[in-house]
Design a protein around this motif. Structure first.
Motif, PDB file in Angstrom:
ATOM      1  N   LEU A  86       0.828  -1.207   0.000  1.00 48.80           N
ATOM      2  CA  LEU A  86       0.000   0.000   0.000  1.00 48.80           C
ATOM      3  C   LEU A  86       0.862   1.257   0.000  1.00 48.80           C
ATOM      4  O   LEU A  86       0.549   2.233  -0.700  1.00 48.80           O
ATOM      5  CB  LEU A  86      -0.926   0.003   1.221  1.00 48.80           C
ATOM      6  CG  LEU A  86      -2.075  -1.005   1.214  1.00 48.80           C
ATOM      7  CD1 LEU A  86      -2.828  -0.949   2.539  1.00 48.80           C
ATOM      8  CD2 LEU A  86      -3.025  -0.738   0.063  1.00 48.80           C
ATOM      9  N   ALA A  87       1.966   1.233   0.750  1.00 49.66           N
ATOM     10  CA  ALA A  87       2.837   2.407   0.810  1.00 49.66           C
ATOM     11  C   ALA A  87       3.466   2.696  -0.542  1.00 49.66           C
ATOM     12  O   ALA A  87       3.528   3.858  -0.979  1.00 49.66           O
ATOM     13  CB  ALA A  87       3.921   2.190   1.874  1.00 49.66           C
ATOM     14  N   VAL A  88       3.937   1.650  -1.216  1.00 48.40           N
ATOM     15  CA  VAL A  88       4.526   1.843  -2.549  1.00 48.40           C
ATOM     16  C   VAL A  88       3.484   2.397  -3.513  1.00 48.40           C
ATOM     17  O   VAL A  88       3.759   3.323  -4.297  1.00 48.40           O
ATOM     18  CB  VAL A  88       5.114   0.525  -3.074  1.00 48.40           C
ATOM     19  CG1 VAL A  88       5.561   0.666  -4.527  1.00 48.40           C
ATOM     20  CG2 VAL A  88       6.289   0.081  -2.210  1.00 48.40           C
ATOM     21  N   GLY A  89       2.272   1.850  -3.455  1.00 45.04           N
ATOM     22  CA  GLY A  89       1.217   2.348  -4.328  1.00 45.04           C
ATOM     23  C   GLY A  89       0.866   3.795  -4.040  1.00 45.04           C
ATOM     24  O   GLY A  89       0.652   4.594  -4.964  1.00 45.04           O
ATOM     25  N   ILE A  90       0.824   4.174  -2.774  1.00 49.49           N
ATOM     26  CA  ILE A  90       0.483   5.551  -2.407  1.00 49.49           C
ATOM     27  C   ILE A  90       1.567   6.524  -2.857  1.00 49.49           C
ATOM     28  O   ILE A  90       1.284   7.619  -3.345  1.00 49.49           O
ATOM     29  CB  ILE A  90       0.268   5.644  -0.877  1.00 49.49           C
ATOM     30  CG1 ILE A  90      -1.040   4.943  -0.501  1.00 49.49           C
ATOM     31  CG2 ILE A  90       0.249   7.085  -0.406  1.00 49.49           C
ATOM     32  CD1 ILE A  90      -1.238   4.778   0.985  1.00 49.49           C
ATOM     33  N   VAL A  91       2.827   6.117  -2.737  1.00 55.06           N
ATOM     34  CA  VAL A  91       3.933   7.001  -3.106  1.00 55.06           C
ATOM     35  C   VAL A  91       3.982   7.223  -4.619  1.00 55.06           C
ATOM     36  O   VAL A  91       4.263   8.332  -5.090  1.00 55.06           O
ATOM     37  CB  VAL A  91       5.272   6.432  -2.581  1.00 55.06           C
ATOM     38  CG1 VAL A  91       6.455   7.172  -3.190  1.00 55.06           C
ATOM     39  CG2 VAL A  91       5.318   6.520  -1.068  1.00 55.06           C
ATOM     40  N   TYR A  92       3.693   6.175  -5.379  1.00 54.67           N
ATOM     41  CA  TYR A  92       3.829   6.276  -6.834  1.00 54.67           C
ATOM     42  C   TYR A  92       2.532   6.623  -7.557  1.00 54.67           C
ATOM     43  O   TYR A  92       2.540   6.840  -8.762  1.00 54.67           O
ATOM     44  CB  TYR A  92       4.383   4.963  -7.390  1.00 54.67           C
ATOM     45  CG  TYR A  92       5.875   4.848  -7.232  1.00 54.67           C
ATOM     46  CD1 TYR A  92       6.735   5.460  -8.144  1.00 54.67           C
ATOM     47  CD2 TYR A  92       6.425   4.148  -6.176  1.00 54.67           C
ATOM     48  CE1 TYR A  92       8.110   5.366  -8.003  1.00 54.67           C
ATOM     49  CE2 TYR A  92       7.804   4.045  -6.019  1.00 54.67           C
ATOM     50  CZ  TYR A  92       8.638   4.662  -6.942  1.00 54.67           C
ATOM     51  OH  TYR A  92      10.002   4.577  -6.797  1.00 54.67           O
ATOM     52  N   SER A  93       1.426   6.664  -6.842  1.00 57.09           N
ATOM     53  CA  SER A  93       0.148   6.978  -7.484  1.00 57.09           C
ATOM     54  C   SER A  93      -0.546   8.099  -6.719  1.00 57.09           C
ATOM     55  O   SER A  93      -0.916   7.928  -5.547  1.00 57.09           O
ATOM     56  CB  SER A  93      -0.759   5.734  -7.528  1.00 57.09           C
ATOM     57  OG  SER A  93      -2.043   6.066  -8.010  1.00 57.09           O
ATOM     58  N   ARG A  94      -0.709   9.217  -7.379  1.00 56.51           N
ATOM     59  CA  ARG A  94      -1.390  10.347  -6.752  1.00 56.51           C
ATOM     60  C   ARG A  94      -2.859  10.010  -6.454  1.00 56.51           C
ATOM     61  O   ARG A  94      -3.427  10.457  -5.452  1.00 56.51           O
ATOM     62  CB  ARG A  94      -1.304  11.577  -7.656  1.00 56.51           C
ATOM     63  CG  ARG A  94      -1.831  12.852  -7.018  1.00 56.51           C
ATOM     64  CD  ARG A  94      -1.674  14.030  -7.974  1.00 56.51           C
ATOM     65  NE  ARG A  94      -0.272  14.266  -8.271  1.00 56.51           N
ATOM     66  CZ  ARG A  94       0.514  15.046  -7.538  1.00 56.51           C
ATOM     67  NH1 ARG A  94       0.018  15.640  -6.458  1.00 56.51           N
ATOM     68  NH2 ARG A  94       1.771  15.237  -7.889  1.00 56.51           N
ATOM     69  N   THR A  95      -3.451   9.201  -7.315  1.00 59.34           N
ATOM     70  CA  THR A  95      -4.855   8.802  -7.101  1.00 59.34           C
ATOM     71  C   THR A  95      -4.997   7.998  -5.826  1.00 59.34           C
ATOM     72  O   THR A  95      -5.907   8.235  -5.016  1.00 59.34           O
ATOM     73  CB  THR A  95      -5.362   7.981  -8.300  1.00 59.34           C
ATOM     74  OG1 THR A  95      -5.238   8.747  -9.494  1.00 59.34           O
ATOM     75  CG2 THR A  95      -6.817   7.579  -8.095  1.00 59.34           C
ATOM     76  N   LEU A  96      -4.101   7.002  -5.637  1.00 58.20           N
ATOM     77  CA  LEU A  96      -4.148   6.208  -4.408  1.00 58.20           C
ATOM     78  C   LEU A  96      -3.839   7.058  -3.191  1.00 58.20           C
ATOM     79  O   LEU A  96      -4.409   6.853  -2.109  1.00 58.20           O
ATOM     80  CB  LEU A  96      -3.154   5.043  -4.501  1.00 58.20           C
ATOM     81  CG  LEU A  96      -3.510   3.918  -5.473  1.00 58.20           C
ATOM     82  CD1 LEU A  96      -2.419   2.860  -5.468  1.00 58.20           C
ATOM     83  CD2 LEU A  96      -4.853   3.292  -5.107  1.00 58.20           C
ATOM     84  N   ASP A  97      -2.932   8.010  -3.350  1.00 58.00           N
ATOM     85  CA  ASP A  97      -2.574   8.880  -2.228  1.00 58.00           C
ATOM     86  C   ASP A  97      -3.788   9.661  -1.748  1.00 58.00           C
ATOM     87  O   ASP A  97      -4.042   9.773  -0.546  1.00 58.00           O
ATOM     88  CB  ASP A  97      -1.458   9.830  -2.666  1.00 58.00           C
ATOM     89  CG  ASP A  97      -0.952  10.688  -1.520  1.00 58.00           C
ATOM     90  OD1 ASP A  97      -1.227  10.356  -0.352  1.00 58.00           O
ATOM     91  OD2 ASP A  97      -0.273  11.696  -1.792  1.00 58.00           O
TER      92      ASP A  97
END
Length: 313
Positions: free
Chosen positions: A134-145
Motif C-alpha cells: 500500500l505504501a509503494v502504491g500511495i507514493v507512486y500513485s497520486r490517485t491512491l494517495d
C-alpha cells in the motif's frame, strides 16, 4: 589513594569498589530499570494488601481469628482467589505452568503461548506485506494517495473489539483455519503503522537525489530499489517494532470474544469465568514477556540490517 582506585582481590586480580560498581550500574540503563522494577513490585504488594484486605477481614471475622499486622499482610498475599494476586503468586503460577508442566498440556502456558504466537506471526507477516504494498502504491500513485490514505487512517478509528468477533466468525464459517482467522485481526492492526511509516520513509530521500536518478534515466523500479527502499529502512524497522507488539494484541483480542479454547486469550477468558485471578495475571505477564522478546528480536534485526547497509554503526 583515591576512592575510585581499584581494589586488589584475594586471587591477585583487581576489582572495583562496591560504590564504583553501583555508580557504573546506574550510569547506564540497568540501574534505572531495576529501580523502576523494584518500585513497581513494592506498589504491587501494597496494592495487593489494600485490595485483598476487605475479603481477608471478612474471613478472619467469620473464623474469629485475630492476626498481627505482619500476619494479616501475609494472609492477603496468600489467598487462593485474591482480587489482586501478589507478585510471588503470579511468579509461582508462571513457573508451574511453564517449566513444571508438559508443554503440550492444555494447561501449559507454553502451549497457549505457541498458539497465540502462531497467529501473531501470521498476522504480522500479512500486515507487513500489505502495508509495504500500500505504501509503494500511495507514493507512486497520486490517485491512491488522495483516495486510499484517508481510508487507511479512518480504518483505525473502528474499535477492534467491535470487528474482531465478526472477522473470526465470518472466516470460520468459510472454513478458514483459526490461525488465519485470528491472524487477520492481527494483520488489520499491524498494516497501519507499517503503511504510514513506509510512506514517510519512501518519501524521505533528498529531492536532489531523486533528480539525479531521473538524470540517469532510472526507472521507477530502479529508483525504488536503489534509493527509496534503503532510505525507508529506519522508518520500516521503527514501524515493525510497533506492528509486532500490536499484532500480539490483535491475536489475543481475536481469541477473547469467540470462545477460543487455546491461546493466551482463551486462558484469560477461562480465568475470568472461574475467578482465577492468578491465572489471568500469569497469562498477562507471559503475553508482556512475549511482546518484549518479539520487539527485542526486531530491534536486533534493525541494528544488523542497518549496520550491513552502513546506515548505523
Amino acid at each position: 589513594m583515591s576512592s575510585t582506585a581499584p581494589i586488589a582481590e584475594p586471587g591477585g586480580g583487581v576489582g572495583l569498589s562496591p560504590r564504583i560498581f553501583v555508580q557504573r550500574i546506574f550510569a547506564g540503563k540497568t540501574g534505572p530499570v531495576l529501580t523502576v522494577l523494584a518500585a513497581l513490585v513494592i506498589l504491587w504488594y501494597a496494592g495487593a494488601v489494600y485490595l485483598n484486605a476487605p475479603q481477608q477481614i471478612d474471613r478472619d471475622r467469620r473464623a474469629e481469628i485475630e492476626r498481627s499486622v505482619t500476619d494479616f499482610m501475609g494472609a492477603t498475599w496468600a489467598q487462593e482467589r485474591p482480587v489482586l494476586p501478589a507478585p510471588h503468586q503470579v511468579a509461582a503460577e508462571i513457573w508451574k505452568t511453564t517449566f513444571a508442566m508438559n508443554p503440550t498440556s492444555k494447561r501449559s502456558l507454553v502451549y497457549h503461548g505457541w498458539v497465540t504466537l502462531s497467529s501473531t506471526l501470521t498476522g504480522f507477516g500479512i500486515g507487513v506485506l500489505l502495508g509495504i504494498v500500500l505504501a509503494v502504491g500511495i507514493v507512486y500513485s497520486r490517485t491512491l494517495d488522495r483516495s486510499l490514505m484517508p481510508w487507511i487512517i479512518t480504518s483505525q478509528t473502528i474499535p477492534i473489539l467491535a470487528i474482531a468477533p465478526m472477522i473470526v466468525v465470518v472466516l470460520g464459517s468459510l472454513d478458514v483455519a483459526p490461525i488465519f482467522a485470528k491472524g487477520t485481526v492481527s494483520a488489520y492492526l499491524a498494516f497501519f503503522p507499517v503503511a504510514v511509516g513506509m510512506v514517510k520513509g519512501l518519501r524521505s530521500p533528498d529531492p536532489m537525489l531523486l533528480d539525479l536518478m531521473r538524470t540517469y534515466s532510472a526507472s521507477n523500479w530502479q529508483t525504488l530499489v536503489k534509493l527509496r527502499l534503503p532510505s525507508a529502512m529506519p522508518f520500516l524497522f521503527a514501524s515493525l517494532k510497533v506492528a509486532i507488539a500490536i499484532s500480539l494484541v490483535g491475536a489475543i483480542v481475536g481469541e477473547l470474544p469467540t470462545g477460543a479454547r487455546a491461546g493466551l486469550g482463551a486462558r484469560l477468558l477461562a480465568g475470568s469465568y472461574y475467578g482465577q485471578t492468578v491465572q489471568i495475571w500469569s497469562a498477562l505477564l507471559v503475553a508482556a514477556f512475549m511482546a518484549a522478546i518479539l520487539v527485542t528480536i526486531v530491534g536486533f534485526a534493525d541494528r544488523l540490517v542497518l549496520k550491513r547497509m552502513g546506515i548505523a554503526e
